[in-house]
Enzyme design. Structure first.
Site, PDB file in Angstrom:
ATOM      1  CG  ASP A  30      -2.030   0.982   1.153  1.00 41.75           C
ATOM      2  OD1 ASP A  30      -3.193   0.574   1.112  1.00 41.75           O
ATOM      3  OD2 ASP A  30      -1.726   2.208   1.127  1.00 41.75           O
ATOM      4  CB  ILE A  31       0.989   4.154  -2.310  1.00 37.98           C
ATOM      5  CG1 ILE A  31       2.132   4.963  -2.864  1.00 37.98           C
ATOM      6  CG2 ILE A  31      -0.266   4.986  -2.103  1.00 37.98           C
ATOM      7  CD1 ILE A  31       1.924   5.400  -4.308  1.00 37.98           C
ATOM      8  CG  ASN A  86     -12.365  -0.629   3.876  1.00 39.86           C
ATOM      9  OD1 ASN A  86     -12.717  -1.168   4.919  1.00 39.86           O
ATOM     10  ND2 ASN A  86     -11.255   0.083   3.790  1.00 39.86           N
ATOM     11  CD  GLN A  93     -14.615  -0.663  -2.879  1.00 35.58           C
ATOM     12  OE1 GLN A  93     -15.820  -0.807  -2.677  1.00 35.58           O
ATOM     13  NE2 GLN A  93     -13.957  -1.376  -3.763  1.00 35.58           N
ATOM     14  CG  HIS A  99      -8.422  -2.961  -2.200  1.00 36.62           C
ATOM     15  ND1 HIS A  99      -9.342  -2.207  -2.914  1.00 36.62           N
ATOM     16  CD2 HIS A  99      -8.204  -2.292  -1.048  1.00 36.62           C
ATOM     17  CE1 HIS A  99      -9.650  -1.137  -2.218  1.00 36.62           C
ATOM     18  NE2 HIS A  99      -8.981  -1.160  -1.077  1.00 36.62           N
ATOM     19  CG  PHE A 100      -8.990  -9.309   0.745  1.00 39.48           C
ATOM     20  CD1 PHE A 100      -9.545  -9.510  -0.508  1.00 39.48           C
ATOM     21  CD2 PHE A 100      -9.662  -9.778   1.855  1.00 39.48           C
ATOM     22  CE1 PHE A 100     -10.760 -10.166  -0.649  1.00 39.48           C
ATOM     23  CE2 PHE A 100     -10.875 -10.442   1.728  1.00 39.48           C
ATOM     24  CZ  PHE A 100     -11.424 -10.637   0.469  1.00 39.48           C
ATOM     25  CG  HIS A 101      -6.732  -2.832   3.303  1.00 45.58           C
ATOM     26  ND1 HIS A 101      -6.047  -1.655   3.110  1.00 45.58           N
ATOM     27  CD2 HIS A 101      -7.936  -2.652   2.702  1.00 45.58           C
ATOM     28  CE1 HIS A 101      -6.814  -0.802   2.445  1.00 45.58           C
ATOM     29  NE2 HIS A 101      -7.975  -1.392   2.184  1.00 45.58           N
TER      30      HIS A 101
HETATM   31  P1  5GP Z   1      -9.680   1.490   0.466  1.00 52.72           P
HETATM   32  O1  5GP Z   1      -9.982   2.709   1.271  1.00 52.72           O
HETATM   33  O2  5GP Z   1     -10.283   1.586  -0.920  1.00 52.72           O
HETATM   34  O3  5GP Z   1     -10.042   0.216   1.172  1.00 52.72           O
HETATM   35  O4  5GP Z   1      -8.121   1.440   0.338  1.00 52.72           O
HETATM   36  C1  5GP Z   1      -7.416   1.870  -0.782  1.00 52.72           C
HETATM   37  C2  5GP Z   1      -5.947   1.740  -0.449  1.00 52.72           C
HETATM   38  O5  5GP Z   1      -5.215   1.831  -1.652  1.00 52.72           O
HETATM   39  C3  5GP Z   1      -5.449   2.846   0.477  1.00 52.72           C
HETATM   40  O6  5GP Z   1      -4.882   2.233   1.630  1.00 52.72           O
HETATM   41  C4  5GP Z   1      -4.417   3.590  -0.365  1.00 52.72           C
HETATM   42  O7  5GP Z   1      -3.309   4.006   0.383  1.00 52.72           O
HETATM   43  C5  5GP Z   1      -4.039   2.557  -1.421  1.00 52.72           C
HETATM   44  N1  5GP Z   1      -3.669   3.131  -2.716  1.00 52.72           N
HETATM   45  C6  5GP Z   1      -4.352   4.098  -3.390  1.00 52.72           C
HETATM   46  N2  5GP Z   1      -3.756   4.344  -4.566  1.00 52.72           N
HETATM   47  C7  5GP Z   1      -2.666   3.524  -4.635  1.00 52.72           C
HETATM   48  C8  5GP Z   1      -1.646   3.346  -5.612  1.00 52.72           C
HETATM   49  O8  5GP Z   1      -1.607   3.968  -6.662  1.00 52.72           O
HETATM   50  N3  5GP Z   1      -0.698   2.410  -5.341  1.00 52.72           N
HETATM   51  C9  5GP Z   1      -0.710   1.693  -4.171  1.00 52.72           C
HETATM   52  N4  5GP Z   1       0.279   0.799  -4.009  1.00 52.72           N
HETATM   53  N5  5GP Z   1      -1.655   1.851  -3.237  1.00 52.72           N
HETATM   54  C10 5GP Z   1      -2.630   2.754  -3.452  1.00 52.72           C
END
Ligand code: 5GP
Ligand code: ZN
Length: 138
Positions: A30-31, A86, A93, A99-101
């Site tokens: 995760d970035i 999420n 989300q 995606h799974f964290h």
């Molecule tokens: P969500 O809130 O949708 O469950 O989580 C999205 C996750 O994707 C966040 O933790 C965010 O930091 C990560 N993310 C968003 N854009 C990028 C990207 O371009 N590259 C990577 N590696 N992670 C990303």
């Protein structure tokens, strides 16, 4: 061409710190990590939400989740970890590609899950159970 950033990572059109890859699943860091080593595991195909992912891809996904979680546990030796996904804007989300964290956790790292909880009234638990069970019948 898709303008979904996770599709672009899956097709290598966008860069990512890739951890692991199979035919239909890819894992990368995760970035903006909650803790360092926070990893995302995604189906390469574009499915918005978890329930839209076909069973055969989910089989691959759960095996990869397990494998990557073991690797994170061995490499970083966290005190624990959370695995979550999420689904939908109101569930937090931000990227509409399921995606799974996997988040390594440490004593007092400040992350709080379940800040609130509710109580069922009499019979309410069975009513919710019935509603969901009804959809599992076939
Ligand atoms: P969500 O809130 O949708 O469950 O989580 C999205 C996750 O994707 C966040 O933790 C965010 O930091 C990560 N993310 C968003 N854009 C990028 C990207 O371009 N590259 C990577 N590696 N992670 C990303
Ligand atoms: Zn996508």
């Amino acid at each position: 061409m898709s303008d979904c950033v996770f599709c672009k990572i899956a097709s290598k059109e966008a860069p990512a710190e890739i951890i692991h890859e199979t035919e239909r699943v890819i894992s990368f860091l995760d970035i903006n990590p909650i803790n360092f080593g926070h990893t995302l595991v995604i189906p390469k195909g574009h499915f918005k939400k978890f329930h839209e992912i076909p069973d055969e891809i989910n089989q691959e996904l759960i095996i990869v989740l397990s494998k990557v979680t073991k690797a994170i546990t061995e490499a970083l030796e966290p005190h624990g970890y959370n695995i979550f996904t999420n689904n939908g804007r109101f569930a937090g989300q931000a990227i509409m590609h399921c995606h799974f964290h996997i988040v390594p956790r440490y004593f007092n790292d400040g992350l709080k899950f379940r800040p609130t909880s509710k109580s069922y009234k009499k019979n309410e638990m069975k009513q919710f159970g019935d509603l969901i069970r009804e959809k599992l019948k076939n």
